[in-house]
Structure formats: structure tokens, C-alpha cells
Design an enzyme around this catalytic site. Structure first.
Site, mmCIF file in Angstrom:
data_model
loop_
_atom_site.group_PDB
_atom_site.id
_atom_site.type_symbol
_atom_site.label_atom_id
_atom_site.label_comp_id
_atom_site.label_asym_id
_atom_site.label_seq_id
_atom_site.Cartn_x
_atom_site.Cartn_y
_atom_site.Cartn_z
ATOM 1 N N ARG A 65 0.862 -1.180 0.000
ATOM 2 C CA ARG A 65 0.000 0.000 0.000
ATOM 3 C C ARG A 65 0.900 1.232 0.000
ATOM 4 N NH1 ARG A 65 2.405 1.865 3.452
ATOM 5 N NH2 ARG A 65 0.859 3.502 3.569
ATOM 6 N N GLY A 66 0.271 2.413 -0.123
ATOM 7 C CA GLY A 66 1.046 3.633 -0.299
ATOM 8 C C GLY A 66 1.141 3.917 -1.788
ATOM 9 N N ARG A 70 -7.628 -0.126 -6.536
ATOM 10 C CA ARG A 70 -7.840 0.967 -5.572
ATOM 11 C C ARG A 70 -8.010 2.271 -6.364
ATOM 12 N NH1 ARG A 70 -4.253 1.112 -0.417
ATOM 13 N NH2 ARG A 70 -6.152 2.148 0.322
ATOM 14 N N ASP A 86 -1.823 10.918 -1.970
ATOM 15 C CA ASP A 86 -2.299 9.904 -2.916
ATOM 16 C C ASP A 86 -2.690 10.511 -4.248
ATOM 17 O OD1 ASP A 86 -2.760 8.603 -0.140
ATOM 18 O OD2 ASP A 86 -2.711 7.004 -1.631
HETATM 19 O O1 MRU Z 1 -4.445 3.214 2.285
HETATM 20 P P1 MRU Z 1 -2.961 3.412 2.137
HETATM 21 O O2 MRU Z 1 -2.178 2.816 3.256
HETATM 22 O O3 MRU Z 1 -2.481 2.973 0.775
HETATM 23 O O4 MRU Z 1 -2.779 4.973 2.208
HETATM 24 C C1 MRU Z 1 -1.496 5.503 2.075
HETATM 25 C C2 MRU Z 1 -1.401 6.954 2.275
HETATM 26 O O5 MRU Z 1 -2.370 7.634 2.467
HETATM 27 C C3 MRU Z 1 -0.033 7.545 2.139
HETATM 28 O O6 MRU Z 1 0.122 8.638 2.981
HETATM 29 C C4 MRU Z 1 0.183 8.001 0.682
HETATM 30 O O7 MRU Z 1 -0.110 6.959 -0.196
HETATM 31 C C5 MRU Z 1 1.555 8.472 0.443
HETATM 32 S S1 MRU Z 1 2.724 7.168 0.392
HETATM 33 C C6 MRU Z 1 4.243 7.797 0.021
#
Ligand code: MRU
Length: 346
Positions: free
Chosen positions: A46-47, A89, A237
């Protein structure tokens, strides 16, 4: 880095399983694109930037299994693979950026024979991963200049090595400031409901001996009002043309609290997180995830059975709350409407 988020090895994609951290540092192997898509959906990886890398590698796996005599047939099947990836996603634009890059790579190499095309796509996916690491280091270097010699930095969710090919965006800034010899302490919001802050940010920072203190999300205002936070640094994101930024749910609250307490609020993100086709944050699609993430903690019920639940995974911080956006090409402060477009062209 003392761990590897994702890599292509022996014709397989290897990912650290982020659903099992911090209890277990386990690595999963994937050799077909559908299971990579499932890993993205299920948050094994994720991220935003890491999701982009995983999608590209998943597409390369998919391409490897395509049987076709002509480019047209190959490309049609590749688009089907991309469609599966695109449905994993909806918010992180890096996913769609990576998909487009892989499709474009196929198109510009349409004259090549199919085995060569497969290899070119594999190389492109690995290049996306390698570039991401370099980009994060540049973000870190640019952002570290904004951090004073002694600082307590609050971060939300995890925008670290685990959320990228390594090094991180928000945590990249923190790492670079720490590596530059600054006296950095981090406050990590636990980040309900999935607990990225508690489980991942703390794990990653403790591994590297960067001092970190875990707080629950509702404590951020308390520590800001006591003067204990020097600045906030978060990831993103998707960033719209006017600078409005989607990031993990709760980021907006942190930004408003930071403004109330006169604390700088920084967003660190690569250009692949920009979506200049969207005028403002109102147009960013927000993922809603399963209610069980809110009602249960590792299988244990926290709420009465059958309770109504909402679970948006992201919120949008309006640009007016953002002191600066830190990218690999430099730092932008204010007038995002014009300056983000200029930055992309640079
Ligand atoms: O739901 P996630 O864990 O994928 O959300 C991730 C985030 O909101 C992070 O802050 C974002 O993707 C930046 S990652 C460098």
C-alpha cells in the site's frame, strides 16, 4: 534500507507483507497478475508510489503469460490485464500513472516481436521501481532544507520506504534531515482504522533508530497546543491542479489543527502523484473500504454487531492549509494553481 518493499526476482514479484507487520517480517511471492492485483486490494502492499510499482510489475507478469501472434492481439490482452489492475484501488493516481506508462511502452515498441516486447515491459517495471527510489531521495533532500536543526515532526499514515520503492516521501524528508545530522524526533499518529502509523511508521523508524513516539490520532491537537510539534510532514495519494491533496483519512484534521496552532504543514510527493487533469480536490475519487476495518481489530469486535459504519480511506486537504508541496523537482509554496504546472514542465 534494511528491508525491501517490492522487487522483481527470478520472474516473480516479491513483496514484504504489510498486513503482517510489525509482528512478522514476511515476504510473499507472486507469479501471476491477478494475485498481484489481489495483494494491492488487500493492502499487502500500500502507499501510492508502491502501488504504482506493484501495478507495473503485475502488468509485466501478465504480459509474460500473453499468447499472441500479432501486436494487436497482444495489446488487447495487455489492456485486459491493465483493467484488472485499475480496479484495485481508486484514489492513488500513481496506480493509473503506472498503468498508462506500461501501455505507452508497449505501444511505442509495437514493431518488436512478442518475446522482446515482454522483456521490454519487464525492464520498464523494474525501471519504475528504480526511479522511484531516486525520486524519494531527491524529495528527501529538497524537503530536509525546510526542517530546522532541532525538530519534532508529526506525520500521519505511513509515507515511508514501505509506501514507496524505498526511502519514502514524508519519511524521506525525515530520513534526509536525520542523515544531515539534525536532531529529529517523530510523532506518529496511529492512523485509525488500519493503523499504518502504529504498525508501519513506528516499525520503519525504529529499525533505523530515528526517535519516534506513537500517539493516537485524537492526541495530535493536544501536543500541537502544548508547543511540542515543530511541523507536520505527510504524503499524498493524489494532488489536484489547485494543490488540494488527497491523503489518508485524518490528514485534513491534522492540517486544520496545524493551521490553528501556526505550525507548518508540508506535503511530500513525487510528480507521479499529481493529477493536473482535475481542477480541485472535489473531483478526486475517494475509496470507501469494508466496514470491518472499523468494527474489528485483528478479528476482535470493537462495536455492536450490525452497527452502521462509514469507512472513507482518504480525505482531501484544501491547498490553503498546505505550507509547501515538496517534490523531486523542488519545493512549491503557495500559488499552486500556476506553480504546479510550471514545475511539471521544468
Ligand atoms: O491506504 P494506504 O495505506 O495505501 O494509504 C497511504 C497513504 O495515504 C499515504 O500517505 C500516501 O499513499 C503516500 S505514500 C508515500
Amino acid at each position: 534500507m534494511s528491508f525491501r518493499t517490492i522487487e522483481w526476482r527470478d520472474n516473480k514479484v516479491i513483496m514484504i507483507d504489510q498486513t503482517r507487520l510489525p509482528g512478522e517480517e514476511a515476504y510473499n511471492e507472486y507469479d501471476d497478475y491477478r494475485s498481484v492485483a489481489e495483494a494491492i486490494r488487500g493492502m499487502v502492499i500500500r502507499g501510492a508510489p508502491a502501488i504504482g510499482v506493484a501495478a507495473a510489475m503485475g502488468i509485466a507478469l501478465g504480459a509474460r503469460d500473453i499468447i499472441a501472434d500479432t501486436f494487436e492481439s497482444f495489446y488487447q490482452q495487455l489492456c485486459n490485464v491493465c483493467e484488472v489492475m485499475a480496479k484495485t484501488r481508486p484514489t492513488a493516481v500513481n496506480l493509473f500513472w503506472a498503468i498508462e506508462r506500461m501501455k505507452r511502452t508497449a505501444e511505442v515498441n509495437r514493431e518488436k516481436d512478442i518475446p522482446t516486447l515482454r522483456e521490454i515491459l519487464r525492464e520498464e517495471a523494474v525501471r519504475i521501481e528504480e526511479e522511484d527510489l531516486e525520486i524519494c531521495r531527491a524529495i528527501g533532500k529538497n524537503g530536509a532544507e525546510l526542517i530546522s536543526a532541532e525538530a519534532t515532526i508529526l506525520t500521519h499514515c505511513t509515507a515511508g520506504g514501505l509506501a514507496t520503492a524505498g526511502y519514502g516521501t514524508a519519511l524521506g524528508v525525515i530520513r534526509a534531515a536525520h542523515e544531515a545530522g539534525k536532531n529529529i524526533r517523530v510523532f506518529a499518529d496511529e492512523t485509525r482504522p488500519w493503523l499504518q502509523g502504529a504498525r508501519l511508521t513506528c516499525w520503519e523508524l525504529m529499525k533505523e533508530d530515528i526517535p519516534v513516539t506513537l500517539i493516537s490520532d485524537n492526541m495530535a491537537g493536544f501536543f500541537m497546543s502544548k508547543g511540542e510539534i515543530s511541523c507536520c510532514v505527510v504524503g499524498a495519494d493524489r494532488i489536484a491542479a489547485n494543490g488540494d491533496t488527497a491523503n489518508k483519512i485524518g490528514t485534513y484534521s491534522v492540517a486544520v489543527l496545524a493551521r490553528e496552532n501556526n505550525i507548518p504543514f508540508y506535503v511530500a510527493a513525487p510528480l507521479s502523484t499529481f493529477d493536473l487533469s482535475l481542477k480541485s480536490g472535489a473531483d478526486i475519487p475517494i475509496e470507501e473500504r469494508h466496514s470491518r476495518e472499523v468494527t474489528h481489530l485483528q478479528g476482535f469486535p470493537l462495536a455492536p454487531d450490525g452497527v452502521r459504519v462509514r469507512n472513507p480511506a482518504f480525505d482531501v486537504t484544501p491547498a490553503r492549509y498546505i505550507t509547501a508541496i515538496i517534490t523531486e523537482k523542488g519545493v512549491v509554496m503557495g500559488d499552486y494553481e500556476n506553480k504546479l504546472r510550471e514545475l511539471v514542465k521544468r
